[in-house]
Design a protein around this motif. Structure first.
Motif, short mmCIF file in Angstrom:
data_model
loop_
_atom_site.label_atom_id
_atom_site.label_comp_id
_atom_site.label_asym_id
_atom_site.label_seq_id
_atom_site.Cartn_x
_atom_site.Cartn_y
_atom_site.Cartn_z
N ALA A 94 0.94 -1.28 -0.07
CA ALA A 94 -0.01 0.19 -0.01
C ALA A 94 1.01 1.10 -0.03
N LEU A 95 1.90 1.36 0.55
CA LEU A 95 2.78 2.43 0.81
C LEU A 95 3.63 2.70 -0.54
N SER A 96 3.89 1.73 -1.20
CA SER A 96 4.48 1.52 -2.49
C SER A 96 3.71 2.16 -3.68
N ALA A 97 2.10 1.72 -3.31
CA ALA A 97 1.17 2.09 -4.37
C ALA A 97 1.11 3.45 -4.08
N ASN A 98 0.96 4.01 -2.91
CA ASN A 98 0.64 5.36 -2.65
C ASN A 98 1.90 6.36 -3.22
N LYS A 99 2.93 5.74 -3.09
CA LYS A 99 4.43 6.52 -3.57
C LYS A 99 4.22 6.78 -5.15
N LEU A 100 3.79 5.66 -5.67
CA LEU A 100 3.74 5.78 -7.39
C LEU A 100 2.47 6.74 -7.73
N THR A 152 -10.40 7.07 -7.93
CA THR A 152 -9.53 5.96 -8.47
C THR A 152 -8.12 5.74 -7.70
N GLN A 153 -7.70 7.14 -7.22
CA GLN A 153 -6.18 7.36 -6.50
C GLN A 153 -6.54 6.42 -5.18
N PHE A 154 -7.75 6.69 -4.71
CA PHE A 154 -8.04 5.90 -3.49
C PHE A 154 -8.15 4.51 -3.51
N SER A 155 -8.84 4.14 -4.51
CA SER A 155 -9.04 2.63 -4.78
C SER A 155 -7.74 1.95 -5.24
N ILE A 156 -6.95 2.55 -5.84
CA ILE A 156 -5.63 1.46 -6.08
C ILE A 156 -4.88 1.23 -4.81
N VAL A 157 -4.79 2.19 -3.82
CA VAL A 157 -4.12 2.05 -2.62
C VAL A 157 -5.01 1.09 -1.50
N PHE A 158 -6.40 1.20 -1.59
CA PHE A 158 -7.18 0.44 -0.90
C PHE A 158 -6.92 -1.04 -1.21
N ALA A 159 -6.91 -1.23 -2.68
CA ALA A 159 -6.78 -2.45 -3.28
C ALA A 159 -5.46 -3.13 -2.80
N ALA A 172 3.53 -3.45 -9.98
CA ALA A 172 4.75 -3.18 -9.40
C ALA A 172 5.05 -2.87 -7.77
N SER A 173 3.72 -2.72 -7.06
CA SER A 173 3.84 -2.36 -5.72
C SER A 173 4.00 -3.63 -5.26
N ILE A 221 8.84 3.34 -11.93
CA ILE A 221 9.31 2.11 -11.26
C ILE A 221 10.51 2.45 -10.20
N THR A 222 11.35 3.47 -10.70
CA THR A 222 12.58 3.77 -10.14
C THR A 222 12.22 4.57 -8.71
N ILE A 223 11.05 4.99 -8.82
CA ILE A 223 10.65 5.98 -7.56
C ILE A 223 10.77 4.95 -6.24
#
Length: 295
Positions: A34-40, A87-94, A218-219, A290-292
């Protein structure tokens, strides 16, 4: 909504299969993903700063037009994601719920055992569908009504959130051949021709779906692109989980056989391919997202 959200996360942290020793697929892993998804997501939706050498007041006046123009350009280049909080929230929630109540073995083993959830989901993305259903069932609890209203203000938004969540979690099933073919065909249709202005909402939605799939994929393997100690930590946890399954007779192969070669190939074949396709999605303008994850 913030308190309800915190309570949901706490409750999520306790949703684990009591019959399984979760070394890898646990809440710590879900938090890392979740932290990785939020960073992206933040990297995608945050416009670059302009006019850094000016005073703050001059920036507000002189750069307003630039920022508005950049935001509009960002909306198009991210296929609408930068302008879509749901959409932004959904990906982190997922990312947070994608492995809820994991069974410590892959889908193929659950199918082989004719496990009840394999039967329930017709042997298709068994663990992923189970996690989605359990996460949504928990969220539908009346005690989270305030959180539900914060996430979705209408029935239409609720249905869209549900679809976004399902699509994102199913994207973590990278083994299912039908899903892989579906993603390949979607990519071909979206990017088979030279980049042009968005022709339709359907085209934008198709590309946005591809972006979301890449973010959560990626996350999910972010540890392979971070510090060596992080890489070792999560590979050791996965090894322990797989070895326990082997000792319990729920895996045919001892994971110690060919472990290092297998990890090397997974990085070369899967992670590098994922990195390359992500760079293609955003080209040089946003750089390699990805490099992030290295930072």
């Amino acid at each position: 909504g913030r308190r309800a959200g915190s309570e949901y996360v706490i409750r999520r942290s306790h949703i684990n299969n009591p019959l399984v020793c979760h070394h890898s697929h646990n809440f710590e892993h879900a938090s890392h993903v979740a932290l990785s998804a939020n960073k992206l997501i933040k990297r995608i939706i945050s416009p670059d700063e302009v006019g850094n050498n000016q005073s703050n007041e001059k920036k507000k006046v002189n750069n307003k037009g630039k920022i508005e123009a950049y935001a509009a350009d960002l909306h198009n280049s991210t296929f609408g994601i930068s302008s879509d909080p749901l959409t932004q929230f959904s990906i982190v929630f997922a990312a947070l719920v994608h492995d809820v109540e994991h069974f410590g073995v892959p889908n193929s083993q659950l199918v082989k055992e004719q496990h009840q959830i394999a039967v329930k989901y017709s042997n298709k993305s068994v663990a992923e569908q189970h996690s989605v259903d359990l996460a949504l069932a928990t969220l539908s609890d009346p005690k989270y009504r305030e959180l539900q209203h914060c996430i979705c203000y209408s029935e239409g938004e609720r249905l869209r959130f549900r679809q976004l969540l399902i699509n994102s979690v199913l994207a973590t099933d990278i083994v299912d051949k039908e899903l892989r073919l579906l993603r390949k065909n979607r990519w071909t249709k979206a990017f088979s021709e030279p980049s042009q202005a968005l022709a339709s909402n359907e085209d934008a939605n198709r590309k946005a779906t591809i972006v979301l799939e890449h973010i959560i994929q990626a996350s999910d393997v972010a540890h392979t692109m971070q510090h060596w100690h992080i890489f070792c930590k999560w590979n050791e946890k996965l090894y322990q989980e797989m070895y326990i399954a082997y000792l319990d007779g729920r895996a045919e192969k001892d994971p110690s056989s060919g472990w290092y070669e297998g990890k090397k190939l997974s990085v070369i074949i899967y992670v590098r391919t994922l990195q390359g396709s992500t760079m293609h999605l955003f080209q040089a303008r946003l750089g390699s997202l990805i490099t992030i994850l290295f930072r």
